[in-house]
Write an enzyme that holds these catalytic residues in place. Structure first.
Site, PDB file in Angstrom:
ATOM      1  CE  LYS A  92      -4.505  -1.446   1.361  1.00 54.03           C
ATOM      2  NZ  LYS A  92      -4.398  -2.842   1.811  1.00 54.03           N
ATOM      3  CD  GLU A 114     -10.234   4.867   1.176  1.00 52.77           C
ATOM      4  OE1 GLU A 114     -10.025   6.071   0.934  1.00 52.77           O
ATOM      5  OE2 GLU A 114      -9.586   3.944   0.637  1.00 52.77           O
ATOM      6  CB  SER A 382      -0.228  -8.124  -1.253  1.00 55.73           C
ATOM      7  OG  SER A 382      -1.067  -8.952  -0.466  1.00 55.73           O
TER       8      SER A 382
HETATM    9  C1  PLP Z   1      -5.252  -3.885   1.505  1.00 53.51           C
HETATM   10  C2  PLP Z   1      -4.532  -5.122   1.193  1.00 53.51           C
HETATM   11  C3  PLP Z   1      -4.913  -5.939   0.109  1.00 53.51           C
HETATM   12  C4  PLP Z   1      -6.101  -5.673  -0.755  1.00 53.51           C
HETATM   13  O1  PLP Z   1      -6.056  -4.489  -1.483  1.00 53.51           O
HETATM   14  P1  PLP Z   1      -5.796  -4.476  -3.048  1.00 53.51           P
HETATM   15  O2  PLP Z   1      -6.062  -3.068  -3.424  1.00 53.51           O
HETATM   16  O3  PLP Z   1      -6.732  -5.441  -3.675  1.00 53.51           O
HETATM   17  O4  PLP Z   1      -4.382  -4.856  -3.267  1.00 53.51           O
HETATM   18  C5  PLP Z   1      -4.147  -7.066  -0.169  1.00 53.51           C
HETATM   19  N1  PLP Z   1      -3.083  -7.402   0.593  1.00 53.51           N
HETATM   20  C6  PLP Z   1      -2.705  -6.651   1.652  1.00 53.51           C
HETATM   21  C7  PLP Z   1      -1.526  -7.094   2.438  1.00 53.51           C
HETATM   22  C8  PLP Z   1      -3.409  -5.493   1.988  1.00 53.51           C
HETATM   23  O5  PLP Z   1      -3.025  -4.762   3.034  1.00 53.51           O
END
Ligand code: PLP
Length: 400
Positions: A92, A114, A382
């Site tokens: 993020k 948000e 992610s």
């Molecule tokens: C917020 C988040 C997501 C989901 O958000 P996307 O916009 O779909 O990437 C996925 N993985 C993690 C670790 C997150 O914090």
């Protein structure tokens, strides 16, 4: 690639996206679109962006061969793109750095955001501190109760957390409130949206910032194995980490792209967050048109996922378009499969993944055994799972 729209001048990816907002917001979005267009064409903007990604975020994040997990599953090689190693623990921050730099170029001194689980709130509070801006984070009252550690993190970073009491008191309502606040104070305020969704130009802009993931991965895989993976996989909430990985691969038609939605208790039950896999109709929410979980009357449905970050009834418009043209396949992983993948990555690789990312790992766990040992799956990891240990402990019946 033919049929792919990238988007058009009105912000449409095929029939998804666009700009569906109150008239009072149009000038603000036009100002933002103009500023982003200018920044996108300015090499100095990208130099600043990449300097911060390197020295502040710690990029490039490595690609890592999860050899023990691959061996255990007995099939394709699983590789991980390690977004979990970024400052603040997820992808993020790539986006919040980009938007904060743009806010600074536009002379805005205040950012708002948000947040649902609090991850985007933390990433926004982080860059506000980094760039000397004030930061108000809108968060549903119920989410504030559920996500106390992240609320405290945001406060430590100097942000003000605004409790939203309307509607279901969760992410959807927080986003409505943030938009209302933006209308009221558009002169000095920049709204940092946390995923590749919202009205134009956000889906394109957030994608561009997250494309660092896929651009790095392409160079790194070439160097590591002399070619690109057979499959690239990512979890999809609003879709920012996935589009960041996928977009640079759209023209590489030998690379199969797989988005994994949150299957919750099953896409054939009401308790999931999988708009594409469950064949939800098109609807409008939060300023854009895309597949959206809703009832016959267009009322947005409640969602469920074990991972708060995937718990969203809609999906970014570029994903809906990529699904329509068949360039990306979308599947769902249920809560149980995600939790199993979470455990496997802990035990075989010494990596505690975010529950969101565990959904992408779950696809690899299910499919690697069906593939050959010379094939390669690249999973976008992610984020890291430190934030999720209370949730996992509770599910295992353990008191921390
Ligand atoms: C917020 C988040 C997501 C989901 O958000 P996307 O916009 O779909 O990437 C996925 N993985 C993690 C670790 C997150 O914090």
């Amino acid at each position: 690639m033919k049929n792919y729209h990238a988007p058009d001048e009105k912000g449409f990816f095929g029939e998804h996206g666009g700009l569906y907002v109150a008239e009072t917001l149009i000038p603000a979005l036009q100002e933002l679109a103009d500023a982003y267009k200018a920044a996108k064409n300015a090499p100095s903007f990208w130099e600043e962006f990449h300097r911060d990604l390197k020295h502040y975020v710690g990029r490039p994040s490595p690609v890592y061969h999860a050899a023990r997990l691959s061996e255990h599953l007995g099939g394709a090689q699983i590789w991980l793109k390690r977004e979990d190693l970024n400052h603040t623990g997820a992808h993020k921050v790539n986006n919040t750095i980009g938007q904060a730099l743009l806010a600074r170029r536009m002379g805005k001194k205040r950012v708002i955001a948000e947040t649902g689980a609090g991850q985007h709130g933390v990433a926004s509070a982080t860059v506000a501190a980094r760039f000397g801006m004030t930061c108000d984070v809108y968060m549903g009252a119920d989410d504030i109760q559920r996500q106390m550690p992240n609320v405290f993190r945001m406060k430590l970073l100097g942000a003000n957390v605004v409790s939203v009491d309307s509607g279901s008191r969760t992410l959807k309502d927080a986003m409505n409130e943030a938009m209302r606040e933006w209308v009221a104070r558009v002169d000095d305020t920049f709204y940092i949206i946390g995923t590749a969704a919202g009205p134009a130009p956000y889906p394109e802009m957030v994608r561009d910032f997250q494309c660092v993931i896929g651009n790095e991965a392409k160079a790194q895989m070439q160097e590591a194995i002399g070619r690109q993976p057979d499959v690239a996989v990512a979890c999809v909430g609003g879709g920012s980490n996935a589009i960041g990985l996928f977009h640079p691969y759209i023209g590489e038609e030998n690379v199969r792209l797989v988005g994994v939605e949150a299957g919750g208790l099953g896409v054939d039950t009401p308790d999931h967050a999988a708009p594409i896999t469950s064949k939800a109709p098109i609807g409008v929410l939060h300023g854009f048109r895309s597949y959206l979980m809703q009832d016959e009357n267009g009322q947005v449905l409640g969602t469920h996922s074990v991972s708060a970050g995937l718990d969203y009834p809609g999906i970014g418009p570029e994903h809906s378009h990529l699904a329509d043209i068949g360039r990306v396949e979308y599947h769902a992983a249920n809560d149980d499969a995600a939790l199993e993948a979470f455990d496997l990555l802990c035990r075989f690789e010494g990596i505690i993944p975010a529950l969101e990312s565990s959904h992408a790992v779950a696809w690899a766990v299910a499919n690697a055994p069906k593939m050959g040992k010379d094939q390669v799956i690249l999973v976008n990891l992610s984020g890291r799972g430190d934030k999720d240990i209370n949730t996992v402990a509770k599910l295992k019946g353990i008191e921390l």
